[in-house]
Design a protein around this motif. Structure first.
Motif, PDB file in Angstrom:
ATOM      1  N   TYR A 124      -9.495  -8.358 -17.136  1.00 53.78           N
ATOM      2  CA  TYR A 124      -9.098  -6.954 -17.255  1.00 53.78           C
ATOM      3  C   TYR A 124      -7.591  -6.800 -17.083  1.00 53.78           C
ATOM      4  CZ  TYR A 124      -8.386  -6.020 -12.244  1.00 53.78           C
ATOM      5  OH  TYR A 124      -7.904  -6.006 -10.971  1.00 53.78           O
ATOM      6  N   GLN A 125      -6.966  -7.657 -16.245  1.00 58.30           N
ATOM      7  CA  GLN A 125      -5.526  -7.576 -16.050  1.00 58.30           C
ATOM      8  C   GLN A 125      -4.783  -8.039 -17.297  1.00 58.30           C
ATOM      9  OE1 GLN A 125      -5.544  -9.931 -12.430  1.00 58.30           O
ATOM     10  NE2 GLN A 125      -4.902  -8.145 -11.247  1.00 58.30           N
ATOM     11  N   VAL A 126      -5.341  -8.998 -17.994  1.00 62.41           N
ATOM     12  CA  VAL A 126      -4.740  -9.468 -19.249  1.00 62.41           C
ATOM     13  C   VAL A 126      -4.789  -8.345 -20.282  1.00 62.41           C
ATOM     14  CG1 VAL A 126      -5.003 -11.113 -21.161  1.00 62.41           C
ATOM     15  CG2 VAL A 126      -5.299 -11.883 -18.787  1.00 62.41           C
ATOM     16  N   ILE A 127      -5.923  -7.655 -20.360  1.00 64.50           N
ATOM     17  CA  ILE A 127      -6.077  -6.542 -21.308  1.00 64.50           C
ATOM     18  C   ILE A 127      -5.145  -5.402 -20.928  1.00 64.50           C
ATOM     19  CG2 ILE A 127      -7.691  -4.797 -22.195  1.00 64.50           C
ATOM     20  CD1 ILE A 127      -9.921  -6.955 -21.719  1.00 64.50           C
ATOM     21  N   ALA A 128      -5.104  -5.064 -19.640  1.00 64.00           N
ATOM     22  CA  ALA A 128      -4.228  -3.973 -19.182  1.00 64.00           C
ATOM     23  C   ALA A 128      -2.767  -4.306 -19.470  1.00 64.00           C
ATOM     24  CB  ALA A 128      -4.441  -3.714 -17.689  1.00 64.00           C
ATOM     25  N   ARG A 129      -2.383  -5.557 -19.245  1.00 67.65           N
ATOM     26  CA  ARG A 129      -0.993  -5.957 -19.497  1.00 67.65           C
ATOM     27  C   ARG A 129      -0.655  -5.825 -20.972  1.00 67.65           C
ATOM     28  NH1 ARG A 129       0.353 -11.640 -17.491  1.00 67.65           N
ATOM     29  NH2 ARG A 129      -0.957 -12.192 -19.244  1.00 67.65           N
ATOM     30  N   ALA A 130      -1.571  -6.235 -21.851  1.00 66.08           N
ATOM     31  CA  ALA A 130      -1.320  -6.141 -23.291  1.00 66.08           C
ATOM     32  C   ALA A 130      -1.144  -4.679 -23.713  1.00 66.08           C
ATOM     33  CB  ALA A 130      -2.462  -6.790 -24.067  1.00 66.08           C
ATOM     34  N   LEU A 131      -2.020  -3.804 -23.214  1.00 61.02           N
ATOM     35  CA  LEU A 131      -1.902  -2.382 -23.555  1.00 61.02           C
ATOM     36  C   LEU A 131      -0.628  -1.778 -22.971  1.00 61.02           C
ATOM     37  CD1 LEU A 131      -5.617  -1.273 -23.092  1.00 61.02           C
ATOM     38  CD2 LEU A 131      -4.320  -1.317 -25.238  1.00 61.02           C
ATOM     39  N   ARG A 132      -0.309  -2.151 -21.740  1.00 64.95           N
ATOM     40  CA  ARG A 132       0.901  -1.643 -21.072  1.00 64.95           C
ATOM     41  C   ARG A 132       2.134  -2.015 -21.886  1.00 64.95           C
ATOM     42  NH1 ARG A 132       0.232  -4.392 -16.803  1.00 64.95           N
ATOM     43  NH2 ARG A 132      -1.140  -2.931 -15.752  1.00 64.95           N
ATOM     44  N   GLU A 133       2.185  -3.264 -22.350  1.00 69.07           N
ATOM     45  CA  GLU A 133       3.330  -3.717 -23.144  1.00 69.07           C
ATOM     46  C   GLU A 133       3.406  -2.976 -24.478  1.00 69.07           C
ATOM     47  OE1 GLU A 133       2.799  -7.956 -23.342  1.00 69.07           O
ATOM     48  OE2 GLU A 133       3.421  -8.228 -21.249  1.00 69.07           O
ATOM     49  N   GLN A 134       2.256  -2.708 -25.102  1.00 66.96           N
ATOM     50  CA  GLN A 134       2.246  -1.965 -26.364  1.00 66.96           C
ATOM     51  C   GLN A 134       2.717  -0.531 -26.146  1.00 66.96           C
ATOM     52  OE1 GLN A 134      -1.848  -2.640 -27.489  1.00 66.96           O
ATOM     53  NE2 GLN A 134      -1.272  -4.272 -28.917  1.00 66.96           N
ATOM     54  N   GLU A 159      -4.900   4.137 -16.048  1.00 63.80           N
ATOM     55  CA  GLU A 159      -5.011   5.534 -15.600  1.00 63.80           C
ATOM     56  C   GLU A 159      -4.412   5.689 -14.209  1.00 63.80           C
ATOM     57  OE1 GLU A 159      -8.744   7.699 -16.252  1.00 63.80           O
ATOM     58  OE2 GLU A 159      -9.251   6.164 -17.745  1.00 63.80           O
ATOM     59  N   ARG A 160      -4.726   4.764 -13.303  1.00 61.06           N
ATOM     60  CA  ARG A 160      -4.183   4.828 -11.940  1.00 61.06           C
ATOM     61  C   ARG A 160      -2.661   4.743 -11.949  1.00 61.06           C
ATOM     62  NH1 ARG A 160      -8.578   1.559 -10.915  1.00 61.06           N
ATOM     63  NH2 ARG A 160      -7.312  -0.333 -11.005  1.00 61.06           N
ATOM     64  N   GLU A 161      -2.122   3.976 -12.882  1.00 61.08           N
ATOM     65  CA  GLU A 161      -0.670   3.843 -12.997  1.00 61.08           C
ATOM     66  C   GLU A 161      -0.030   5.072 -13.631  1.00 61.08           C
ATOM     67  OE1 GLU A 161       0.108   0.271 -15.186  1.00 61.08           O
ATOM     68  OE2 GLU A 161      -0.960  -0.960 -13.729  1.00 61.08           O
ATOM     69  N   GLY A 162      -0.854   5.966 -14.187  1.00 65.77           N
ATOM     70  CA  GLY A 162      -0.329   7.167 -14.817  1.00 65.77           C
ATOM     71  C   GLY A 162       0.155   6.954 -16.242  1.00 65.77           C
ATOM     72  N   LEU A 163      -0.170   5.835 -16.853  1.00 61.63           N
ATOM     73  CA  LEU A 163       0.256   5.567 -18.226  1.00 61.63           C
ATOM     74  C   LEU A 163      -0.633   6.238 -19.258  1.00 61.63           C
ATOM     75  CD1 LEU A 163       1.264   1.799 -18.108  1.00 61.63           C
ATOM     76  CD2 LEU A 163       2.767   3.771 -18.355  1.00 61.63           C
ATOM     77  N   ILE A 164      -1.908   6.400 -18.933  1.00 57.95           N
ATOM     78  CA  ILE A 164      -2.839   7.018 -19.870  1.00 57.95           C
ATOM     79  C   ILE A 164      -3.661   8.078 -19.151  1.00 57.95           C
ATOM     80  CG2 ILE A 164      -2.974   4.916 -21.268  1.00 57.95           C
ATOM     81  CD1 ILE A 164      -5.798   4.446 -20.125  1.00 57.95           C
ATOM     82  N   VAL A 165      -4.244   8.947 -19.956  1.00 59.36           N
ATOM     83  CA  VAL A 165      -5.156   9.969 -19.430  1.00 59.36           C
ATOM     84  C   VAL A 165      -6.424   9.956 -20.279  1.00 59.36           C
ATOM     85  CG1 VAL A 165      -3.355  11.475 -18.480  1.00 59.36           C
ATOM     86  CG2 VAL A 165      -4.086  11.780 -20.838  1.00 59.36           C
ATOM     87  N   ALA A 166      -7.529  10.277 -19.632  1.00 57.58           N
ATOM     88  CA  ALA A 166      -8.807  10.358 -20.340  1.00 57.58           C
ATOM     89  C   ALA A 166      -9.119  11.815 -20.600  1.00 57.58           C
ATOM     90  CB  ALA A 166      -9.905   9.719 -19.509  1.00 57.58           C
ATOM     91  N   GLN A 167      -9.561  12.106 -21.794  1.00 58.22           N
ATOM     92  CA  GLN A 167     -10.018  13.460 -22.132  1.00 58.22           C
ATOM     93  C   GLN A 167     -11.487  13.342 -22.482  1.00 58.22           C
ATOM     94  OE1 GLN A 167      -7.556  15.252 -25.127  1.00 58.22           O
ATOM     95  NE2 GLN A 167      -5.703  15.096 -23.898  1.00 58.22           N
ATOM     96  N   HIS A 168     -12.312  13.952 -21.643  1.00 61.75           N
ATOM     97  CA  HIS A 168     -13.755  13.838 -21.797  1.00 61.75           C
ATOM     98  C   HIS A 168     -14.190  14.179 -23.225  1.00 61.75           C
ATOM     99  CE1 HIS A 168     -17.859  13.577 -20.496  1.00 61.75           C
ATOM    100  NE2 HIS A 168     -18.117  14.761 -21.023  1.00 61.75           N
TER     101      HIS A 168
END
Length: 157
Positions: free
Chosen positions: A90-100, A137-146
């Protein structure tokens, strides 16, 4: 082989014995930084222990920071190499998205790929992908909209 050699090694603290042996192998250089440790199943066969015991022994070393788990490789002795920074998939996936996101591939307000698309791209389970998204989400980079998905957080939020 004598009868005693056929018996499984048991007891509540056996995993500490395994951790001690592996730690000794690491510190003496038998497993230098970047080398892959034996798999859980190899340890089960070698030491005649339960798989959960092998897993617990390896977890001790991971908690100590001596080893990391790398997707597709297994448990690797830590070093200073950047690819050993991420411990879990999950950290590898989060890092890839964060970098994008930081590179502008997903600008503010843009939707992220769906969970399904991320699962396929990273060959990961739904829970693994959700864990990665929760970290962002915890880092504040993304938000979820139900009902709509997850979006890159705009600076105006």
């Amino acid at each position: 082989m004598s009868h005693s050699e056929n018996r499984w090694l048991t007891g509540g603290r056996v995993y500490h014995l395994l951790a001690d042996w592996l730690r000794d192998q690491i510190t003496t250089g038998a497993y230098p930084p970047g080398s892959v440790l034996p798999s859980e199943m190899a340890l089960v066969g070698q030491f005649r222990i339960a798989r959960s015991t092998a897993r617990r022994g390896l977890a001790v070393l991971e908690d100590e920071g001596l080893i990391v788990t790398l997707p597709g490789k297994g448990r690797v002795v830590r070093g200073d190499a950047p690819d050993l920074q991420a411990t879990y998939r999950y950290q590898v996936i989060a890092r890839a998205l964060r970098e994008q996101i930081r590179a502008g591939a997903f600008p503010a307000g843009a939707p992220l790929p769906s969970e399904h698309a991320l699962r396929r791209r990273h060959r990961a389970s739904r829970n693994t992908v959700r864990h990665a998204l929760a970290e962002l989400e915890r880092e504040g980079l993304i938000v979820a909209q139900h009902g709509k998905g997850r979006f890159v957080r705009s600076t105006q939020l």
